[in-house]
Motif scaffolding. Structure first.
Motif, PDB file in Angstrom:
ATOM      1  N   ILE A 308       0.762  -1.109   0.006  1.00 18.45           N
ATOM      2  CA  ILE A 308      -0.178  -0.088  -0.082  1.00 18.45           C
ATOM      3  C   ILE A 308       0.844   1.366   0.139  1.00 18.45           C
ATOM      4  O   ILE A 308       0.710   2.073  -0.972  1.00 18.45           O
ATOM      5  CB  ILE A 308      -0.792   0.029   1.262  1.00 18.45           C
ATOM      6  CG1 ILE A 308      -1.855  -1.254   1.322  1.00 18.45           C
ATOM      7  CG2 ILE A 308      -1.745   1.223   1.294  1.00 18.45           C
ATOM      8  CD1 ILE A 308      -2.543  -1.366   2.589  1.00 18.45           C
ATOM      9  N   VAL A 309       2.022   1.129   0.909  1.00 20.32           N
ATOM     10  CA  VAL A 309       2.848   2.279   0.996  1.00 20.32           C
ATOM     11  C   VAL A 309       4.249   1.919   0.536  1.00 20.32           C
ATOM     12  O   VAL A 309       4.527   0.977   1.071  1.00 20.32           O
ATOM     13  CB  VAL A 309       2.847   2.726   2.591  1.00 20.32           C
ATOM     14  CG1 VAL A 309       4.202   3.518   2.658  1.00 20.32           C
ATOM     15  CG2 VAL A 309       1.884   3.400   2.877  1.00 20.32           C
ATOM     16  N   LYS A 310       4.651   2.495  -0.453  1.00 25.28           N
ATOM     17  CA  LYS A 310       6.084   2.262  -1.209  1.00 25.28           C
ATOM     18  C   LYS A 310       7.127   2.897  -0.460  1.00 25.28           C
ATOM     19  O   LYS A 310       8.239   2.269  -0.163  1.00 25.28           O
ATOM     20  CB  LYS A 310       6.142   2.508  -2.641  1.00 25.28           C
ATOM     21  CG  LYS A 310       5.106   1.874  -3.576  1.00 25.28           C
ATOM     22  CD  LYS A 310       5.904   1.072  -4.376  1.00 25.28           C
ATOM     23  CE  LYS A 310       4.985   0.286  -5.422  1.00 25.28           C
ATOM     24  NZ  LYS A 310       4.582   1.270  -6.589  1.00 25.28           N
ATOM     25  N   ALA A 311       7.050   3.987   0.150  1.00 26.40           N
ATOM     26  CA  ALA A 311       8.287   4.798   0.662  1.00 26.40           C
ATOM     27  C   ALA A 311       7.896   5.874   1.546  1.00 26.40           C
ATOM     28  O   ALA A 311       6.566   6.174   1.429  1.00 26.40           O
ATOM     29  CB  ALA A 311       8.759   5.194  -0.531  1.00 26.40           C
ATOM     30  N   MET A 406      -2.540   3.304  -2.056  1.00 29.12           N
ATOM     31  CA  MET A 406      -3.253   4.014  -0.727  1.00 29.12           C
ATOM     32  C   MET A 406      -4.456   4.603  -1.544  1.00 29.12           C
ATOM     33  O   MET A 406      -5.699   4.608  -0.635  1.00 29.12           O
ATOM     34  CB  MET A 406      -2.466   5.397  -0.437  1.00 29.12           C
ATOM     35  CG  MET A 406      -1.077   4.919   0.440  1.00 29.12           C
ATOM     36  SD  MET A 406      -0.432   6.189   1.389  1.00 29.12           S
ATOM     37  CE  MET A 406      -0.512   7.503   0.250  1.00 29.12           C
ATOM     38  N   ARG A 407      -4.706   4.614  -2.655  1.00 34.06           N
ATOM     39  CA  ARG A 407      -5.710   4.833  -3.327  1.00 34.06           C
ATOM     40  C   ARG A 407      -6.823   3.835  -3.179  1.00 34.06           C
ATOM     41  O   ARG A 407      -6.715   2.911  -3.806  1.00 34.06           O
ATOM     42  CB  ARG A 407      -5.296   5.176  -5.123  1.00 34.06           C
ATOM     43  CG  ARG A 407      -6.314   5.974  -5.771  1.00 34.06           C
ATOM     44  CD  ARG A 407      -6.065   6.119  -7.321  1.00 34.06           C
ATOM     45  NE  ARG A 407      -4.683   7.107  -7.496  1.00 34.06           N
ATOM     46  CZ  ARG A 407      -3.820   6.931  -8.520  1.00 34.06           C
ATOM     47  NH1 ARG A 407      -4.091   5.705  -9.099  1.00 34.06           N
ATOM     48  NH2 ARG A 407      -2.923   7.785  -8.693  1.00 34.06           N
ATOM     49  N   GLY A 408      -7.977   4.227  -2.689  1.00 33.20           N
ATOM     50  CA  GLY A 408      -8.948   3.208  -2.523  1.00 33.20           C
ATOM     51  C   GLY A 408      -8.793   2.314  -1.496  1.00 33.20           C
ATOM     52  O   GLY A 408      -9.580   1.524  -1.282  1.00 33.20           O
ATOM     53  N   LYS A 410      -9.129   1.710   2.361  1.00 39.50           N
ATOM     54  CA  LYS A 410      -9.507   2.400   3.797  1.00 39.50           C
ATOM     55  C   LYS A 410      -8.316   2.265   4.825  1.00 39.50           C
ATOM     56  O   LYS A 410      -7.981   1.463   4.685  1.00 39.50           O
ATOM     57  CB  LYS A 410     -10.940   1.953   3.990  1.00 39.50           C
ATOM     58  CG  LYS A 410     -11.967   2.118   2.882  1.00 39.50           C
ATOM     59  CD  LYS A 410     -13.113   2.142   3.639  1.00 39.50           C
ATOM     60  CE  LYS A 410     -14.686   2.209   2.464  1.00 39.50           C
ATOM     61  NZ  LYS A 410     -14.967   0.994   2.076  1.00 39.50           N
ATOM     62  N   GLY A 411      -8.778   3.213   5.497  1.00 36.65           N
ATOM     63  CA  GLY A 411      -7.935   3.369   6.804  1.00 36.65           C
ATOM     64  C   GLY A 411      -6.436   3.485   6.875  1.00 36.65           C
ATOM     65  O   GLY A 411      -5.696   3.361   7.839  1.00 36.65           O
ATOM     66  N   VAL A 412      -5.799   4.092   5.739  1.00 30.93           N
ATOM     67  CA  VAL A 412      -4.293   4.197   5.652  1.00 30.93           C
ATOM     68  C   VAL A 412      -4.081   5.380   6.463  1.00 30.93           C
ATOM     69  O   VAL A 412      -2.938   5.317   7.201  1.00 30.93           O
ATOM     70  CB  VAL A 412      -3.952   4.430   4.083  1.00 30.93           C
ATOM     71  CG1 VAL A 412      -2.485   4.615   4.230  1.00 30.93           C
ATOM     72  CG2 VAL A 412      -4.343   3.160   3.347  1.00 30.93           C
ATOM     73  N   ALA A 413      -4.795   6.606   6.525  1.00 31.49           N
ATOM     74  CA  ALA A 413      -4.570   7.575   7.142  1.00 31.49           C
ATOM     75  C   ALA A 413      -4.632   7.405   8.860  1.00 31.49           C
ATOM     76  O   ALA A 413      -3.730   7.824   9.525  1.00 31.49           O
ATOM     77  CB  ALA A 413      -5.459   8.910   6.857  1.00 31.49           C
ATOM     78  N   ALA A 414      -5.625   6.554   9.229  1.00 25.09           N
ATOM     79  CA  ALA A 414      -5.558   6.004  10.534  1.00 25.09           C
ATOM     80  C   ALA A 414      -4.482   5.421  10.883  1.00 25.09           C
ATOM     81  O   ALA A 414      -3.865   5.655  12.096  1.00 25.09           O
ATOM     82  CB  ALA A 414      -6.724   5.322  10.689  1.00 25.09           C
ATOM     83  N   VAL A 437      -1.813   9.567  -3.969  1.00 25.69           N
ATOM     84  CA  VAL A 437      -0.903   8.596  -3.510  1.00 25.69           C
ATOM     85  C   VAL A 437       0.197   9.143  -2.626  1.00 25.69           C
ATOM     86  O   VAL A 437       1.211   8.701  -2.540  1.00 25.69           O
ATOM     87  CB  VAL A 437      -0.019   8.414  -4.944  1.00 25.69           C
ATOM     88  CG1 VAL A 437      -0.809   7.983  -6.058  1.00 25.69           C
ATOM     89  CG2 VAL A 437       0.812   9.683  -5.059  1.00 25.69           C
ATOM     90  N   ASN A 438      -0.479  10.142  -1.695  1.00 26.38           N
ATOM     91  CA  ASN A 438       0.509  10.648  -0.661  1.00 26.38           C
ATOM     92  C   ASN A 438      -0.239  11.228   0.315  1.00 26.38           C
ATOM     93  O   ASN A 438      -1.221  12.074   0.279  1.00 26.38           O
ATOM     94  CB  ASN A 438       1.437  12.035  -1.514  1.00 26.38           C
ATOM     95  CG  ASN A 438       1.800  12.805  -0.615  1.00 26.38           C
ATOM     96  OD1 ASN A 438       2.225  12.347   0.487  1.00 26.38           O
ATOM     97  ND2 ASN A 438       2.315  14.053  -1.201  1.00 26.38           N
ATOM     98  N   ILE A 439       0.390  11.036   1.500  1.00 26.09           N
ATOM     99  CA  ILE A 439      -0.157  11.723   2.874  1.00 26.09           C
ATOM    100  C   ILE A 439       0.918  12.420   3.350  1.00 26.09           C
ATOM    101  O   ILE A 439       2.173  11.825   3.545  1.00 26.09           O
ATOM    102  CB  ILE A 439      -0.886  10.595   3.903  1.00 26.09           C
ATOM    103  CG1 ILE A 439      -2.195   9.906   3.373  1.00 26.09           C
ATOM    104  CG2 ILE A 439      -0.938  11.339   5.337  1.00 26.09           C
ATOM    105  CD1 ILE A 439      -2.617   8.843   4.095  1.00 26.09           C
TER     106      ILE A 439
END
Ligand code: ADP
Ligand code: ASP
Ligand code: MG
Length: 463
Positions: A308-311, A406-408, A410-414, A437-439
């Motif tokens: 989900i997260v690459k880097a 991360m696109r689509g 859920k819950g990545v930001a959390a 694609v970025n937070i």
């Protein structure tokens, strides 16, 4: 592959042995038509910058001479080695450049003033001293070669010294005129980082800009690929100086690479991807010291990846500005006035967020721009009863978590903010409407490493 642009960074050409190793890599990997872009030898641009400032603040001629002498020794020793190996003798060329450098430094010391234009001129010597060495080293290995400054090769920019932007149409015309006829049978070596404006005055593309030079040349020459050779195995999951077990990323999309570079992954200059993306040219990042490693491939389309997260990237040397006042509530156009006031000063806004109460707007800018930004904003707003306060905090860093997955999901930001909170890191600001694609968010500098490690554990090391 028919046409290839390869760029070698400062560490790759830091000594005679390294320059000869690079010549070997060019021989091994070249395409029928190859352009080589080269940076200054490692540390040289930093030293030129430092000396230019010292000179304008009153350094005497003796210290200028000893500085130039240091550069002379470093470059001439390489030149001599190349002569021993049967390559062409560029020592006179190096001497002439050093003579010119000494004169301009003495000039600056007399005037006691360093303009952005004269700083660019001084900084250009790093690449100008290095390119003849690499060109001669290629010849010593049997590859005919000529060297060019970025401007001579045809890269024309606006006159925004220090962070010049290429005039792409003109550049395309000129580069093709200069380089295309020379690609058969010869390998042009072009200085990265530096170019010239329409009047022929030397400009630079911003620190680390050799990557960008390579991408500009690749795009206007319709190259099949652009390779960035550096001192790491590719783009890693985070800055290896922060997290020891950072891993190489095999494939990234243009957008992901752009976000990472923009938010501090130093291995690529932030503007590198844009020209490549426009033309759909793949970019590879590879290690001069470990050429058998395939490195990272950056392309437009990407097969689905599990992660989900690459880097995670960290951008230091930024400042957080806070613009606040209850008078801002319900007043239209405050954000646009912020943008305009900063744009007029040529200040780049890295992040912006507006509280839902509308009583404050935060922006992040490069630290070097912070004071000017505050002044511009105070001038724009104060006294009009809209904005009460413009404050800034210097010791902050941006952390960006990047991955198309991360696109689509859920819950990545959390997960991001839980991981950061568990590491006891306080988040000062979160960007509004950041790309999917970025937070990205801002923390105090002292917390940056801890936040990056926690996120690396959470998302990359399978936490
Ligand atoms: P060059 O001289 O080849 O242009 P740079 O020093 O500009 O090299 O960039 C390479 C450096 O970038 C690496 O040595 C590494 O310390 C740093 N870096 C920061 N973030 C990353 C990342 N995500 N992946 C790889 N390198 C990174
Ligand atoms: N030599 C320049 C610098 O140090 C450009 C580069 O390395 O890309 O900023
Ligand atoms: Mg670099």
């Amino acid at each position: 592959m028919k046409r290839l642009v390869m760029k070698f960074g400062g560490t790759s050409v830091g000594s005679a042995d390294r320059i000869l190793r690079v010549a070997g890599l060019v021989e091994r990997y070249r395409a029928p038509e190859t352009v080589v872009v080269v940076s200054a030898m490692s540390g040289v641009t930093d030293r030129l910058e430092e000396m230019a400032h010292r000179t304008s603040e009153g350094a005497d001629e003796a210290s200028i001479r000893s500085f130039v002498e240091h550069l002379r020794r470093r470059h001439l020793s390489v030149a001599a080695k190349i002569v021993e190996l049967g390559g062409r003798d560029v020592r006179d060329e190096i001497e002439a450049l050093l003579g010119e450098l000494e004169k301009i430094l003495v000039g600056i010391s007399y005037v006691g003033e360093l303009t952005p234009r004269s700083l660019d001129y001084v900084l250009s010597f790093g690449e100008r001293l290095c390119a003849p060495l690499l060109s001669a080293a290629l010849e010593a290995r049997g590859m005919p070669s000529e060297w060019f400054t970025g401007y001579e090769a045809g890269i024309v920019t606006d006159s925004c010294f220090g962070r010049a932007r290429p005039l792409m149409e003109l550049t395309r015309e000129r580069v093709r005129e200069v380089l295309l006829p020379r690609l058969r049978g010869s390998i042009p070596v072009v200085t990265g980082f530096i170019a010239g404006d329409e009047k022929g005055r030397i400009t630079t593309l911003g620190r680390g800009g050799s990557d960008y030079s390579a991408a500009i040349l690749g795009a206007v020459l319709d190259a099949d690929e652009i390779w960035i050779w550096s001192d790491v195995d590719g783009i890693l999951t985070t800055d290896p100086s922060l997290v020891e077990d950072a891993k190489v990323i095999d494939v990234l999309s243009y957008t992901e690479a752009m976000e990472l570079a923009y938010f501090g992954a130093k291995v690529l200059h932030p503007k590198t991807i844009e020209p490549a993306m426009e033309k759909g040219i793949p970019v590879r990042v590879r290690n001069t010291f470990n050429p058998d490693c395939e490195g990272t491939l950056i392309v437009s389309e990407q097969e689905k990846s599990d992660s989900i997260v690459k880097a995670i990237s960290v951008m230091r040397d930024v400042a957080l500005l806070n613009i606040s006042g209850v008078g801002m509530i319900g007043v239209p156009g405050v954000a646009s006035r912020v943008f305009t006031a900063l744009a007029q000063q040529n200040i780049n806004i890295l992040m912006i967020s507006q509280g839902s109460s509308e009583a404050n707007i935060s922006v992040v800018v490069e630290r070097g721009d912070a004071e000017r930004a505050v002044e511009a904003l105070r001038e724009e707003f104060l006294g009009a009863n809209v904005v009460r306060k413009v404050e800034y905090e210097e010791d902050v860093a941006i952390i960006a978590v990047v991955g198309a997955g991360m696109r689509g999901t859920k819950g990545v930001a959390a997960r991001v903010f839980t991981a950061v909170a568990s590491a006891d890191v306080n988040v000062l600001m979160i960007a509004q409407g950041s790309s999917e694609v970025n937070i990205s968010f801002v923390v105090s500098s002292a917390d940056a490493e801890r936040a990056a490690s926690a996120l690396h554990r959470e998302f990359i090391n399978g936490g």
